[in-house]
Write an enzyme that holds these catalytic residues in place. Structure first.
Site, PDB file in Angstrom:
ATOM      1  N   HIS A 274       0.836  -1.215   0.000  1.00  0.00           N
ATOM      2  CA  HIS A 274       0.000   0.000   0.000  1.00  0.00           C
ATOM      3  C   HIS A 274       0.866   1.259   0.000  1.00  0.00           C
ATOM      4  O   HIS A 274       0.708   2.121   0.863  1.00  0.00           O
ATOM      5  CB  HIS A 274      -0.927   0.077   1.227  1.00  0.00           C
ATOM      6  CG  HIS A 274      -1.752  -1.129   1.505  1.00  0.00           C
ATOM      7  ND1 HIS A 274      -2.559  -1.718   0.569  1.00  0.00           N
ATOM      8  CD2 HIS A 274      -1.912  -1.863   2.644  1.00  0.00           C
ATOM      9  CE1 HIS A 274      -3.180  -2.756   1.127  1.00  0.00           C
ATOM     10  NE2 HIS A 274      -2.791  -2.868   2.365  1.00  0.00           N
ATOM     11  N   ASP A 325      -4.808  -9.356   0.194  1.00  0.00           N
ATOM     12  CA  ASP A 325      -4.906  -8.606   1.439  1.00  0.00           C
ATOM     13  C   ASP A 325      -6.085  -9.014   2.317  1.00  0.00           C
ATOM     14  O   ASP A 325      -6.022 -10.020   2.998  1.00  0.00           O
ATOM     15  CB  ASP A 325      -4.938  -7.100   1.078  1.00  0.00           C
ATOM     16  CG  ASP A 325      -4.750  -6.194   2.280  1.00  0.00           C
ATOM     17  OD1 ASP A 325      -4.592  -6.706   3.395  1.00  0.00           O
ATOM     18  OD2 ASP A 325      -4.762  -4.968   2.117  1.00  0.00           O
TER      19      ASP A 325
HETATM   20 ZN   LIG Z   1      -2.403  -5.619   4.979  1.00  0.00          ZN
END
Ligand SMILES: [Zn+2]
Length: 460
Positions: A274, A325
């Site tokens: 991210h 994720d």
């Molecule tokens: Zn994560």
């Protein structure tokens, strides 16, 4: 002994090849990939184009059990932070047997969806009261067992988590299952190393984020890991939320990626998960560090994180790969689709992911994501190449979306023209067929155990 499969079309690192004989040894490594060759008598013909297996570089397995349960409004402005509150409540009840059941089903799903390995960013360490289990590695071992049972390639990344915010803010009660001292983490790594080695899994470390790991602990943990394994992978959540970026600036005067590059030995071992919110210099310097950008398009969309500037990252030669994720979706093709679509929407342009060498978007993105994802796993995977582990996916050329098309268009159709059913026929890991006719051998058994675990966790 040599094992073989013949493919009318195969996606090699340099691009599509025709009439390819794939050969691998008992250790599950490719020994030969011979193209433009006739099919030898007795060699099985693949059901469709053979593409490299996709490494999944970011997973929190237990979160699969509450995917779909946070899609209703709880606050006027729901955000990552309100999602996290629900996640903490769910995590509080989880026991090792739940973890193993959830992960085994998830890994079977991943295999059926074209992922051949996974990096597990594992932060639930202790019991519900925050006390270590009698076997301090209990939850890590539950994940390793699930991976072994399903046959997915595995990188275990125990998570170091110590503080609830920048400036060494003490953790709160909801985080007690995550907390370890740096010494306790290094002991855990020592303990897990033989178990990982025994099943061909790679062990690394995941400092959770800069808000959860103070600078001294980050330095000591990375040094400690290097003493165990000098080339072990290191993954970190880095700039998922704008609030996180603002808090980091307030704390240090620097943005998170900027701070990390200045204070940690970031190189090709690292995966920046991210890295969504970066300045222009951060894009340039992070890409040049050799680290992999860990992109999780469906989760980042689900959580309303923001859009990574994929073209900018690639313009600096940055490596990247895909993670599922939070497992809002478990499908490598869907991650590619959403990555490309987010860029199209942001840029008002089509075929953003195509490259000069590969005009077909799905082909270009698959090859790059496999290469970057493989780097992030720290394992000898990453495409159809001699010496690499034989991890591959066979598409179903008889599927309605694919039938009669040239191979590059079959892969495009697999990614961009879903007909509501998977176009994957077989999935092979280390030369072993784990998914046949679209199904994992443990599909039914693992699904029932998953549903039972989820029901228990949702009681009351
Ligand atoms: Zn994560």
């Amino acid at each position: 002994m040599t094992h073989t499969l013949f493919a009318a079309d195969a996606l090699l690192p340099a691009g599509w090849a025709k009439n390819v004989l794939l050969s691998w040894n008992d250790a599950g490594r490719f020994t030969q990939l011979q193209s433009a060759t006739p099919r030898p008598a007795g060699v099985k013909l693949a059901a469709g184009p053979v593409i490299p297996g996709m490494p999944n570089l970011h997973s929190h397995a237990f979160q699969r059990a509450f995917a779909g349960l946070t899609e209703h409004r709880a606050e006027q402005h729901d955000s990552f932070w309100s999602w996290r509150a629900l996640m903490y409540r769910f995590a509080a009840r989880l026991a090792p047997q739940h973890m193993e059941a959830i992960a085994a089903w998830l890994y079977a799903e991943m295999l059926e969806a074209g992922y051949t390995s996974v990096c597990e960013f594992h932060y639930l360490h202790h019991d519900a009261d925050g006390r270590p289990y009698a076997d301090d590695a209990a939850l890590s071992l539950a994940l390793l067992h699930a991976a072994r049972k399903t046959g997915i390639g595995f990188t275990l990344l125990p998570v170091l988590y110590q503080t609830s915010g920048f400036g060494e803010q003490p953790p709160h009660a909801g985080q007690r299952r995550f907390i370890r001292s740096t010494e306790s983490m290094l002991r855990l790594l020592e303990m897990l190393k033989p178990a990982c080695d025994a099943q061909g899994a790679r062990l690394g470390l995941a400092p959770h984020s800069l808000r959860a790991v103070p600078p001294g602990a980050l330095r000591d943990a990375v040094n400690g890991l290097e003493a165990i394994d000098r080339t072990a992978p290191i993954h970190i959540h880095i700039a998922e939320q704008t609030q996180e970026v603002e808090d980091c600036i307030a704390w240090s005067g620097q943005r998170p990626v900027e701070w990390l590059l200045d204070h940690a030995p970031v190189d090709a071992r690292w995966c920046l998960v991210h890295a969504t919110h970066m300045s222009d210099p951060e894009y340039q310097h992070a890409a040049q560090s050799g680290a992999v950008a860990g992109l999780c398009p469906t989760t980042e969309a689900n959580l309303g994180d923001g859009i990574f500037d994929f073209s900018k990252w690639r313009s600096h030669g940055g490596a990247w790969g895909l993670g599922s994720d939070s497992h809002a979706s478990v499908n490598a093709a869907e991650e590619l689709l959403l990555l490309e679509y987010s860029q199209r929407l942001a840029k008002r342009q089509r075929n953003v992911g195509a490259s000069a060498a590969q005009p077909h978007v799905a082909t270009a993105l698959t090859l790059e994501a496999v290469q970057g994802g493989a780097q992030a796993t720290g394992r000898n995977v990453g495409g159809l190449a001699v010496g690499r582990q034989a991890d591959f996916v066979v598409l179903d050329a008889a599927h309605v979306a694919l039938q009669g098309l040239p191979a590059p268009d079959m892969l495009s159709a697999h990614v961009f023209a879903s007909h509501r059913t998977s176009a994957i026929d077989g999935v092979w890991v280390a030369g072993r067929e784990r998914v046949a006719a679209g199904r994992h051998a443990l599909h039914d058994e693992a699904a029932s155990a998953f549903v039972a675990a989820r029901s228990q966790l949702l009681q009351d």
